[in-house]
Design a protein around this motif. Structure first.
Motif, PDB file in Angstrom:
ATOM      1  N   ASP B 163     -26.317 -64.296 -49.068  1.00 15.22           N
ATOM      2  CA  ASP B 163     -26.721 -65.065 -47.884  1.00 15.22           C
ATOM      3  C   ASP B 163     -27.733 -66.137 -48.248  1.00 15.22           C
ATOM      4  OD1 ASP B 163     -25.117 -63.373 -46.587  1.00 15.22           O
ATOM      5  OD2 ASP B 163     -26.625 -62.524 -45.228  1.00 15.22           O
ATOM      6  N   ILE B 166     -26.218 -69.064 -50.226  1.00 11.44           N
ATOM      7  CA  ILE B 166     -25.388 -69.916 -49.368  1.00 11.44           C
ATOM      8  C   ILE B 166     -26.260 -70.757 -48.432  1.00 11.44           C
ATOM      9  CG2 ILE B 166     -23.602 -69.931 -47.590  1.00 11.44           C
ATOM     10  CD1 ILE B 166     -22.591 -69.188 -50.385  1.00 11.44           C
ATOM     11  N   SER B 167     -27.296 -70.129 -47.853  1.00 15.55           N
ATOM     12  CA  SER B 167     -28.096 -70.902 -46.895  1.00 15.55           C
ATOM     13  C   SER B 167     -28.913 -71.974 -47.614  1.00 15.55           C
ATOM     14  CB  SER B 167     -28.990 -69.977 -46.069  1.00 15.55           C
ATOM     15  OG  SER B 167     -30.016 -69.460 -46.881  1.00 15.55           O
ATOM     16  N   ASP B 170     -26.495 -74.730 -47.998  1.00 16.50           N
ATOM     17  CA  ASP B 170     -26.291 -75.309 -46.673  1.00 16.50           C
ATOM     18  C   ASP B 170     -27.374 -76.339 -46.368  1.00 16.50           C
ATOM     19  OD1 ASP B 170     -25.219 -75.757 -44.214  1.00 16.50           O
ATOM     20  OD2 ASP B 170     -26.065 -73.949 -43.286  1.00 16.50           O
ATOM     21  N   ILE B 178     -22.257 -74.912 -43.355  1.00 15.93           N
ATOM     22  CA  ILE B 178     -21.579 -73.727 -43.879  1.00 15.93           C
ATOM     23  C   ILE B 178     -21.826 -72.562 -42.939  1.00 15.93           C
ATOM     24  CG2 ILE B 178     -21.336 -72.169 -45.828  1.00 15.93           C
ATOM     25  CD1 ILE B 178     -22.468 -74.316 -47.619  1.00 15.93           C
ATOM     26  N   LEU B 180     -21.275 -68.585 -42.520  1.00 15.99           N
ATOM     27  CA  LEU B 180     -20.910 -67.401 -43.298  1.00 15.99           C
ATOM     28  C   LEU B 180     -20.576 -66.238 -42.364  1.00 15.99           C
ATOM     29  CD1 LEU B 180     -22.640 -66.188 -46.506  1.00 15.99           C
ATOM     30  CD2 LEU B 180     -22.312 -64.566 -44.661  1.00 15.99           C
ATOM     31  N   LEU B 190     -16.589 -68.134 -45.966  1.00 11.29           N
ATOM     32  CA  LEU B 190     -17.329 -69.301 -45.519  1.00 11.29           C
ATOM     33  C   LEU B 190     -16.379 -70.259 -44.803  1.00 11.29           C
ATOM     34  CD1 LEU B 190     -19.257 -70.133 -48.815  1.00 11.29           C
ATOM     35  CD2 LEU B 190     -19.841 -68.446 -47.075  1.00 11.29           C
ATOM     36  N   LEU B 207     -20.498 -63.372 -55.357  1.00  9.54           N
ATOM     37  CA  LEU B 207     -20.745 -64.819 -55.427  1.00  9.54           C
ATOM     38  C   LEU B 207     -19.603 -65.563 -56.126  1.00  9.54           C
ATOM     39  CD1 LEU B 207     -24.492 -65.707 -56.018  1.00  9.54           C
ATOM     40  CD2 LEU B 207     -22.964 -66.514 -54.231  1.00  9.54           C
ATOM     41  N   ASP B 260     -24.384 -68.396 -58.963  1.00 10.47           N
ATOM     42  CA  ASP B 260     -24.921 -69.271 -57.915  1.00 10.47           C
ATOM     43  C   ASP B 260     -24.820 -70.738 -58.323  1.00 10.47           C
ATOM     44  OD1 ASP B 260     -26.661 -68.518 -59.909  1.00 10.47           O
ATOM     45  OD2 ASP B 260     -28.451 -68.997 -58.738  1.00 10.47           O
ATOM     46  N   VAL B 263     -21.242 -71.834 -57.541  1.00 11.19           N
ATOM     47  CA  VAL B 263     -21.003 -72.125 -56.129  1.00 11.19           C
ATOM     48  C   VAL B 263     -21.625 -73.476 -55.766  1.00 11.19           C
ATOM     49  CG1 VAL B 263     -21.356 -71.353 -53.761  1.00 11.19           C
ATOM     50  CG2 VAL B 263     -20.908 -69.685 -55.552  1.00 11.19           C
ATOM     51  N   ARG B 264     -22.832 -73.722 -56.300  1.00 13.59           N
ATOM     52  CA  ARG B 264     -23.504 -74.988 -55.975  1.00 13.59           C
ATOM     53  C   ARG B 264     -22.729 -76.177 -56.559  1.00 13.59           C
ATOM     54  NH1 ARG B 264     -28.811 -73.607 -57.286  1.00 13.59           N
ATOM     55  NH2 ARG B 264     -28.711 -74.777 -59.215  1.00 13.59           N
TER      56      ARG B 264
END
Ligand SMILES: [Zn+2]
Lengths: 231, 311
Positions: B163, B166-167, B170, B178, B180, B190, B207, B260, B263-264
């Motif tokens: 979380d 992701i935030s 975001d 985004i 979730l 997402l 992730l 992470d 994902v970024r």
């Protein structure tokens, strides 16, 4: 009975461009005796050569109403014109527009209501104008080439291009322009005015109807000028 | 008869041996009958015992005799299976009704096929093990007992950590929102909305990004019962193409130790589609090619190219 939400299943961007039919017809090198019909055929042949596929037909019509004299104020103000339109893409809807004014999207039985409102709005004589033609699909583009008729005579050609994936008209104007050039050549128009004053608002069916209304008005004003090739 | 000779079976001895087996069985059952009946009535106890023992001895002798006979015959029968490459299954070829039950030829085919399969699987396993493209926890070709019991730590990250990552992403991109949700247990899904251009459904496992589907801004992303629709594709060719490219990007951005960052990087790449309809191709300078805008974004420079214009 009246609704203001969009009843259509999709909110594609419907960029109607164009072509001032009479304008484009008279300006296209068809002076040597080509008719509106022949020019439409020329256009559709170009689309088919591009790889576009036929997908049924379409029709947009428009009727003009003016405010009844009895309801006008004493100050000599002139009545506003109201346009009641239908579009076969949205078969369950009826559009009521004022020039520069709001656009109301209603159920089709709005036509019945207009009959009841005879005391306030009167339909102008022989004002009905419509465009009919074939829909073409090319990749994500939807192209509608139509013959604009008033009464018995063909007045010009309308070309509508819809690019479904994009909902913000100004985002894809350049892309649309390139596509229009691929089959209209030098007759490609400038950006419709409806695009100028909006930034990133989502395009809706009303925007298309406004463009058709403007196109029809342009053609009406040119009605005295005989269209090339009719004779 | 030639067939019979070729597999080394002496039919005469065979039928004699079957008879010998029958004889042995009946003599054995006589032994047990005698034991079951016990001592018959005789005048004296001594007489009874004598008679019983004599009869028992007789019976055992006949068992011994029958057994010896069977042993002798079994040597004559021979060992038919040994000189056939398929051992006993080779006897199927003796079946005279080959046309009706082609078992033997089927068996040979299956045997060849399974041999080949094993060989090719061995080769493939060797080759695949040389590639470093491993998104999943299971190491290919490693036997079950050597496979680590616990999953790698990157797959068991607490939901709270996911979380947070992701935030943070975001907040990094204002034009990208985004949302979730966890409709199916711990795995996150997402819904990424990029401006008014497109929507992306991202299916996560911890992730790791497992799957993405790109759709138009105006398209529906939910099923009839209100869940994210992770199976149906976009109605528009342009977004189907972008979906393909996004799947390629998932394979490109790999850093198993730092999920992470992956994902970024993926989201940064995805954000470049904000100009999907506004950016001309950096190679040919045009907007359209075969009716499609430049759908490819370079993984490093994020420049826009048509699918066929990229190097
Ligand atoms: Zn290109």
């Amino acid at each position: 009975m009246l609704r203001t939400h969009c009843p259509a299943s999709r909110l594609g961007i419907n960029l109607l461009h164009l072509t001032p039919a009479s304008l484009s017809v008279s300006q296209m090198p068809v002076a040597e005796g080509k008719s509106v019909q022949q020019t439409v055929e020329l256009l559709t042949r170009k689309l088919e050569m591009l790889g576009a596929e036929k997908q049924g037909t379409f029709c947009v019509d428009c009727e003009t109403y003016h405010t009844a004299a009895s309801t006008l104020g004493s100050q000599g103000q002139t009545g506003k014109l109201m346009y009641v339109m239908h579009n076969s893409e949205y078969p369950l809807s009826c559009f009521a527009l004022f020039e520069n004014g709001p656009c109301l999207i209603a159920d089709t039985n709005f036509d019945v209501l207009m009959v009841k409102l005879k005391g306030f709005f009167q339909s102008a004589k022989a004002s009905k104008i419509e465009t009919r033609g074939t829909r073409y699909q090319y990749c994500d583009f939807l192209v509608k080439v139509g013959t604009v008729t008033m009464g018995p005579s063909a007045r010009g050609i309308s070309v509508e291009v819809e690019y479904g994936p994009c909902v913000v008209a100004s985002d894809c104007w350049n892309l649309l322009l390139e596509f229009l050039q691929s089959f209209l050549g030098s007759h490609t128009p400038g950006a419709p005015t409806v695009f100028g004053n909006r930034h990133d608002t989502v395009y809706g069916p009303a925007d298309t109807m406004v463009q058709y209304m403007e196109l029809f008005n342009k053609i009406r004003k040119q009605q005295q000028v005989p269209v090339a090739g009719i004779r | 008869m030639a067939d019979v000779l070729s597999v080394g079976v002496n039919l005469e001895a065979f039928s004699q041996a079957i008879n010998a087996i029958q004889a042995l069985r009946s003599s054995v059952s006589r032994v047990f009958d005698c034991l079951k009946d016990g001592m018959r009535n005789k005048e004296t106890l001594e007489g009874r015992e004598k008679a019983f023992i004599a009869q028992f001895q007789d019976n055992l002798h006949s068992v011994n005799r029958d057994l010896n006979e069977l042993e002798r015959l079994s040597n004559l029968v021979g060992k038919p299976s040994e000189n056939h490459p398929l051992h006993n299954s080779g006897l199927l070829s003796l079946d005279p009704v080959q046309d009706k039950t082609p078992l033997y030829s089927q068996l040979l085919q299956a045997y060849k096929w399974s041999n080949k399969l094993q060989y090719h699987a061995g080769l493939a396993s060797g080759l695949l093990n040389q590639q470093s493209l491993k998104r999943s926890a299971n190491q290919m070709g490693v036997s079950a007992k050597r496979r680590p019991k616990a999953q790698p730590t990157t797959l068991v990250l607490p939901p709270q950590y996911v979380d947070d990552v992701i935030s943070r992403i975001d907040r990094m991109f204002p034009e990208m929102s985004i949302h979730l949700s966890r409709p199916n247990g711990t795995s996150a899904m997402l819904l990424v909305t990029l401006g008014k251009v497109l929507k992306v459904i991202v299916v996560m496992r911890s992730l790791f990004i497992d799957r993405t589907i790109v759709k138009g801004f105006s398209e529906n992303v939910y099923t009839e019962d209100g869940k994210l629709d992770i199976w149906s594709k976009s109605n528009y060719q342009v977004f189907q193409k972008v979906t393909d490219h996004a799947t390629t990007a998932l394979l490109h951005y790999q850093l198993p130790q730092m999920p992470d960052v992956v994902v970024r990087s993926f989201m940064t790449w995805l954000r470049s589609y904000i100009k999907l309809f506004q950016a001309p191709c950096q190679r040919c300078g045009k907007f359209l090619q075969d009716g499609l805008p430049p759908t490819w974004r370079d993984f490093r420079t994020l420049e826009a190219f048509h699918d066929t214009c990229r190097q």
